[in-house]
Design an enzyme around this catalytic site. Structure first.
Site, PDB file in Angstrom:
ATOM      1  N   THR A 160      57.822  39.248  44.068  1.00 47.34           N
ATOM      2  CA  THR A 160      56.960  38.110  44.437  1.00 47.34           C
ATOM      3  C   THR A 160      55.829  37.909  43.430  1.00 47.34           C
ATOM      4  O   THR A 160      55.205  36.841  43.412  1.00 47.34           O
ATOM      5  CB  THR A 160      56.311  38.350  45.808  1.00 47.34           C
ATOM      6  OG1 THR A 160      55.446  39.499  45.684  1.00 47.34           O
ATOM      7  CG2 THR A 160      57.335  38.607  46.897  1.00 47.34           C
ATOM      8  N   ARG A 207      51.422  45.110  41.470  1.00 40.65           N
ATOM      9  CA  ARG A 207      52.005  43.777  41.566  1.00 40.65           C
ATOM     10  C   ARG A 207      53.458  43.900  41.999  1.00 40.65           C
ATOM     11  O   ARG A 207      54.237  44.601  41.350  1.00 40.65           O
ATOM     12  CB  ARG A 207      51.906  43.089  40.198  1.00 40.65           C
ATOM     13  CG  ARG A 207      52.184  41.616  40.281  1.00 40.65           C
ATOM     14  CD  ARG A 207      51.645  40.934  39.061  1.00 40.65           C
ATOM     15  NE  ARG A 207      50.188  40.886  39.115  1.00 40.65           N
ATOM     16  CZ  ARG A 207      49.488  39.756  39.100  1.00 40.65           C
ATOM     17  NH1 ARG A 207      50.085  38.597  39.012  1.00 40.65           N
ATOM     18  NH2 ARG A 207      48.184  39.773  39.173  1.00 40.65           N
ATOM     19  N   ASP A 234      46.276  48.571  26.796  1.00 37.21           N
ATOM     20  CA  ASP A 234      46.354  48.917  28.223  1.00 37.21           C
ATOM     21  C   ASP A 234      45.255  49.926  28.539  1.00 37.21           C
ATOM     22  O   ASP A 234      45.320  51.094  28.114  1.00 37.21           O
ATOM     23  CB  ASP A 234      47.741  49.492  28.537  1.00 37.21           C
ATOM     24  CG  ASP A 234      47.945  49.683  30.027  1.00 37.21           C
ATOM     25  OD1 ASP A 234      47.102  50.376  30.655  1.00 37.21           O
ATOM     26  OD2 ASP A 234      48.897  49.127  30.579  1.00 37.21           O
TER      27      ASP A 234
HETATM   28  C1  PRP Z   1      45.012  46.612  34.434  1.00 37.56           C
HETATM   29  C2  PRP Z   1      43.511  46.453  34.491  1.00 37.56           C
HETATM   30  C3  PRP Z   1      43.348  45.471  35.611  1.00 37.56           C
HETATM   31  C4  PRP Z   1      44.545  44.591  35.461  1.00 37.56           C
HETATM   32  C5  PRP Z   1      44.121  43.297  34.806  1.00 37.56           C
HETATM   33  O1  PRP Z   1      45.437  47.453  35.421  1.00 37.56           O
HETATM   34  O2  PRP Z   1      42.835  47.668  34.679  1.00 37.56           O
HETATM   35  O3  PRP Z   1      43.322  46.076  36.889  1.00 37.56           O
HETATM   36  O4  PRP Z   1      45.471  45.279  34.607  1.00 37.56           O
HETATM   37  O5  PRP Z   1      45.181  42.426  34.745  1.00 37.56           O
HETATM   38  P1  PRP Z   1      45.183  41.054  35.563  1.00 37.56           P
HETATM   39  O6  PRP Z   1      43.835  40.449  35.403  1.00 37.56           O
HETATM   40  O7  PRP Z   1      46.279  40.267  34.896  1.00 37.56           O
HETATM   41  O8  PRP Z   1      45.499  41.384  36.998  1.00 37.56           O
HETATM   42  P2  PRP Z   1      46.982  47.804  35.599  1.00 37.56           P
HETATM   43  O9  PRP Z   1      47.612  46.842  36.577  1.00 37.56           O
HETATM   44  O10 PRP Z   1      47.646  47.954  34.275  1.00 37.56           O
HETATM   45  O11 PRP Z   1      46.934  49.191  36.355  1.00 37.56           O
HETATM   46  P3  PRP Z   1      46.305  50.595  35.886  1.00 37.56           P
HETATM   47  O12 PRP Z   1      44.810  50.464  35.989  1.00 37.56           O
HETATM   48  O13 PRP Z   1      46.857  51.546  36.888  1.00 37.56           O
HETATM   49  O14 PRP Z   1      46.755  50.907  34.487  1.00 37.56           O
HETATM   50  N1  URA Z   2      45.568  45.091  31.592  1.00 38.73           N
HETATM   51  C1  URA Z   2      45.163  45.862  30.552  1.00 38.73           C
HETATM   52  O1  URA Z   2      44.974  47.087  30.702  1.00 38.73           O
HETATM   53  N2  URA Z   2      44.966  45.281  29.364  1.00 38.73           N
HETATM   54  C2  URA Z   2      45.158  43.974  29.158  1.00 38.73           C
HETATM   55  O2  URA Z   2      44.970  43.485  28.031  1.00 38.73           O
HETATM   56  C3  URA Z   2      45.594  43.186  30.246  1.00 38.73           C
HETATM   57  C4  URA Z   2      45.785  43.778  31.453  1.00 38.73           C
END
Ligand code: PRP
Ligand code: URA
Length: 209
Positions: free
Chosen positions: A108, A104, A200
């Protein structure tokens, strides 16, 4: 509007409770995530078409069913989605695996694709996009959009835990996509984490926290 399928088999609920528990370490988390993904794949592939074939058992010739030879693709969203792939491949070893990486943009807040490698015949495949967490829905919605831009058509989204907010976003942005989840949780907190959730997913999977 895409349907939401809650796959709440007792084995899945049991393993989900273990994976949510903060005392569960990375090794067990990885094993549980793959096991739950495998069990969920059983339900996600329920509509695979069958054909009748003729075989010979030791007793007689018989007509029997086999999967029609439908081409499947599994697309994990990096990084946490990777933790579901091996479990699904145990059930569907011939599936091809594409990868999509998103982050992300801090200014933005828009999802930016940093990696994408899809099977070359993506438009012919039934695709299952996988990610353990559907929180705001931003990552999954962008991933589905990127896959569609590359020709992906028949897409399902498979997550472990979803927030109602994330489901709403996918249903609005991609009404053609059905969502498969093991649980729909209560809400998001102020940091966009799912409540009660499991924390997470990427950090717990790879021990980075
Ligand atoms: C986590 C998860 C999703 C996302 C969900 O990934 O695995 O991809 O967050 O959140 P959202 O629905 O609000 O977009 P993260 O961005 O933490 O990355 P990672 O898998 O590298 O830890
Ligand atoms: N991404 C994660 O890994 N956990 C949450 O609860 C939300 C976003």
């Amino acid at each position: 509007m895409g349907k939401v399928h809650v796959i709440d088999h007792p084995l899945i609920q049991h393993k989900l409770t273990l994976i949510r528990d903060e005392r569960t370490g990375a090794k067990e988390f990885r094993e549980l995530l793959n096991e739950i993904a495998m069990l969920m794949a059983y339900e996600v592939t329920r509509d695979l078409p069958l054909v009748e074939v003729e075989i010979k058992t030791p007793i007689t010739v018989a007509k029997a069913k086999m999967i029609e030879g439908k081409k499947l693709g599994i697309i994990p969203i990096l990084r946490a989605g990777l933790g579901m792939v091996d479990g699904i491949l145990r059930l569907i070893p011939t599936a091809k695996v594409g990868h999509i990486g998103l982050y992300r943009d801090p200014e933005t807040l828009e999802p930016v694709e940093y990696y994408c490698k899809m099977p070359t015949d993506i438009e012919e495949r039934d695709l299952i996009i996988v990610d353990p967490m559907l929180a705001t829905g931003g990552s999954a919605s962008a991933a589905i959009r990127f896959v569609k831009e590359r020709g992906g058509k028949n897409i399902k989204l498979m997550c472990l835990i979803a927030a109602p907010e994330g489901i709403e976003v996918i249903q609005k942005d991609h009404p053609d996509v059905d969502i498969y989840v093991a649980a729909v949780d209560d809400c998001l907190n102020d940091h966009a984490y799912i409540v009660p959730g499991l924390g997470d997913a990427g950090d717990r999977l790879y021990g980075t926290k």
